[in-house]
Design an enzyme around this catalytic site. Structure first.
Site, mmCIF file in Angstrom:
data_model
loop_
_atom_site.group_PDB
_atom_site.id
_atom_site.type_symbol
_atom_site.label_atom_id
_atom_site.label_comp_id
_atom_site.label_asym_id
_atom_site.label_seq_id
_atom_site.Cartn_x
_atom_site.Cartn_y
_atom_site.Cartn_z
ATOM 1 N N HIS A 72 0.965 -1.347 0.081
ATOM 2 C CA HIS A 72 -0.187 0.029 0.101
ATOM 3 C C HIS A 72 0.896 1.355 0.048
ATOM 4 O O HIS A 72 1.742 1.397 0.697
ATOM 5 C CB HIS A 72 -1.065 -0.052 1.160
ATOM 6 C CG HIS A 72 -2.176 -0.925 1.139
ATOM 7 N ND1 HIS A 72 -3.194 -0.578 2.025
ATOM 8 C CD2 HIS A 72 -2.485 -1.942 0.400
ATOM 9 C CE1 HIS A 72 -4.245 -1.759 1.517
ATOM 10 N NE2 HIS A 72 -3.688 -2.407 0.334
ATOM 11 N N TYR A 200 -9.723 5.431 6.822
ATOM 12 C CA TYR A 200 -9.933 5.995 8.244
ATOM 13 C C TYR A 200 -10.858 6.886 8.330
ATOM 14 O O TYR A 200 -10.854 8.084 7.708
ATOM 15 C CB TYR A 200 -8.494 6.419 8.773
ATOM 16 C CG TYR A 200 -7.335 5.316 9.126
ATOM 17 C CD1 TYR A 200 -7.000 5.030 10.453
ATOM 18 C CD2 TYR A 200 -6.696 4.933 8.230
ATOM 19 C CE1 TYR A 200 -6.291 4.119 10.558
ATOM 20 C CE2 TYR A 200 -5.693 4.023 8.386
ATOM 21 C CZ TYR A 200 -5.483 3.627 9.627
ATOM 22 O OH TYR A 200 -4.457 2.629 9.939
ATOM 23 N N PRO A 292 -4.984 0.237 18.343
ATOM 24 C CA PRO A 292 -4.485 -0.011 16.914
ATOM 25 C C PRO A 292 -4.910 0.584 15.760
ATOM 26 O O PRO A 292 -4.420 0.458 14.886
ATOM 27 C CB PRO A 292 -5.753 -1.292 16.671
ATOM 28 C CG PRO A 292 -6.889 -0.960 17.678
ATOM 29 C CD PRO A 292 -6.226 -0.340 19.087
ATOM 30 N N LYS A 296 0.597 -0.367 15.147
ATOM 31 C CA LYS A 296 1.946 -0.305 15.426
ATOM 32 C C LYS A 296 2.035 -1.712 16.276
ATOM 33 O O LYS A 296 3.292 -1.926 16.789
ATOM 34 C CB LYS A 296 2.277 0.590 16.254
ATOM 35 C CG LYS A 296 2.252 1.955 15.651
ATOM 36 C CD LYS A 296 3.311 1.705 14.327
ATOM 37 C CE LYS A 296 3.350 3.097 13.338
ATOM 38 N NZ LYS A 296 4.054 2.613 12.091
ATOM 39 N N TYR A 383 3.451 6.455 10.290
ATOM 40 C CA TYR A 383 2.870 5.333 9.692
ATOM 41 C C TYR A 383 3.616 4.280 9.213
ATOM 42 O O TYR A 383 3.416 3.214 9.290
ATOM 43 C CB TYR A 383 1.718 5.937 8.966
ATOM 44 C CG TYR A 383 0.585 5.049 8.595
ATOM 45 C CD1 TYR A 383 -0.585 4.835 9.266
ATOM 46 C CD2 TYR A 383 0.571 3.843 7.595
ATOM 47 C CE1 TYR A 383 -1.624 4.039 9.200
ATOM 48 C CE2 TYR A 383 -0.237 2.955 7.330
ATOM 49 C CZ TYR A 383 -1.495 3.002 8.308
ATOM 50 O OH TYR A 383 -2.426 1.957 8.092
#
Length: 389
Positions: A72, A200, A292, A296, A383
């Site tokens: 991704h 998100y 979550p 991580k 990220y």
């Protein structure tokens, strides 16, 4: 039985450490209280940082991940009825891989079995002893018979509720914790993902996440109350609520179907420090938990294992500096990941006591974030994963 490193816990952290140690010629035994089927049946996330993939490569277990994993290059942030793409690769030159933690565990288990490395499942009453001295050992009971494994060191990879951290004297450890006032209701289904990258969602009804495990299996989450129950949620109720939190055009693209699994997970931030106690070393969830939101958990466990593998390798080559510095080195990365996970959780979720001021502050932060390359770069750097230094 005698070994060099006794590893308590056969989750991905313990299995990865065992594989890496074996590559360095360091003898190890893994002791697990649950059955292999139970360990493999746990449903967990699956966004892997490049550092985690690199460690799987070093362990020789990444071939299937490279074949079946989904690289991704970005993520979408959705708020105010609009979607905004964060181009992780353009901002950092790095990407992440979507590959389920269950699949990582399966690959590690199969590789360990194929190599004939010892793993003891269904070990009852596991206890760690003598780690404050020169002769640590692990005791357990199997088929009614008391057993003992002597080792040079013990690696505690047995999770948040495991015996290793619980065996440390209270005065020797400091615990830091924040429990969040909500949970995540997750649903797994064999339906095509809503989008080829993760979405998100910040919404007045609560957070949502549209994720995936493969081209044909999807994982979705809804923010829910801590006292909620899975039994209250039919599949139809879940899909209807998810659609309410998505922009209409995006919701119209959603493919629904029967759930394979539904569960509710509480959210917490937790760190235990230090991560070394004599000859006992903690790694993964035994030492820290992250919400979550930032993806991580598994990645922090992998970086702990990477540091610990390097430290053991240095020790058996004649240098003690790696073991002496393990805790500080691991915690340096842990706290940065804790900060990012806390920040993203605080940004994207609705808090019961946030009020209108809190909601408007989140909106202002999100609007600034997607309009500033510097802010997007900071998100992207965290990220995709900070360097292991």
């Amino acid at each position: 039985m005698r070994t060099q490193v006794a590893i308590v816990g056969a989750g991905p952290a313990g299995l990865l450490l065992g594989a890496l140690l074996a590559k360095s010629g360091i003898a190890n035994v893994i002791i697990e209280q649950r059955s292999a089927d139970y360990v493999l049946g746990r449903i967990r996330a699956g966004v892997l940082e490049q550092t985690t993939v690199d460690l799987l490569d070093a362990a020789g277990v990444a071939a299937r991940a490279h074949r079946e994993g989904l690289p991704h290059d970005g993520i979408d942030l959705c708020f105010g009825g609009e979607r905004h793409r964060i181009d992780l690769h353009a901002l950092t030159g790095k990407r992440v891989m979507v590959y389920g933690q269950t699949e990582v565990t399966r690959d590690l288990m199969e590789a360990r079995a194929a190599a004939g490395l010892p793993t003891i499942y269904e070990a009852e009453d596991v206890q760690v002893h003598g780690f404050d001295g020169a002769q640590p050992h692990v005791s357990y009971r199997r088929d009614g018979v008391e057993q003992r494994i002597e080792a040079d060191f013990i690696a505690g990879c047995d999770g948040f509720h495991g015996v290793c951290r619980a065996s440390v004297p209270v005065a020797a450890i400091t615990l830091h914790e924040r429990v969040y006032p909500f949970g995540w209701l997750g649903l797994l289904a064999d339906v095509p993902p809503l989008h080829h990258e993760l979405i998100y969602v910040s919404h007045e009804r609560g957070f949502a996440l549209c994720s995936q495990r493969s081209h044909s299996r999807s994982r979705y989450y809804l923010q829910c109350a801590l006292d909620d129950r899975v039994e209250r949620w039919s599949d139809d109720a879940f899909w209807d609520e998810l659609k309410r939190r998505l922009p209409a055009a995006t919701a119209a693209e959603l493919t629904t179907g029967a759930s394979l699994e539904k569960s509710i997970a509480p959210l917490r931030s937790f760190v235990a420090e230090p991560m070394r106690f004599g000859r006992l070393f903690l790694a993964g969830d035994a030492a820290h938990i992250v919400p979550p939101t930032g993806a991580k958990g598994l990645n922090l466990a992998a970086s702990d294992v990477g540091f610990l593998w390097q430290a053991f390798d240095e020790h058996y080559r004649g240098s003690a500096s790696g073991l002496d510095g393990y805790s500080d080195r691991a915690l340096h990365r842990v706290w940065k990941a804790e900060r990012f996970s806390w920040w993203l959780t605080s940004l994207m979720h609705r808090f019961p006591d946030g009020g209108t001021f809190g909601a408007r502050m989140q909106q202002a932060e999100l609007e600034y974030l997607v309009s500033s390359r510097a802010a997007m770069t900071a998100l992207a750097e965290n990220y995709v994963g900070l360097p292991m230094v």
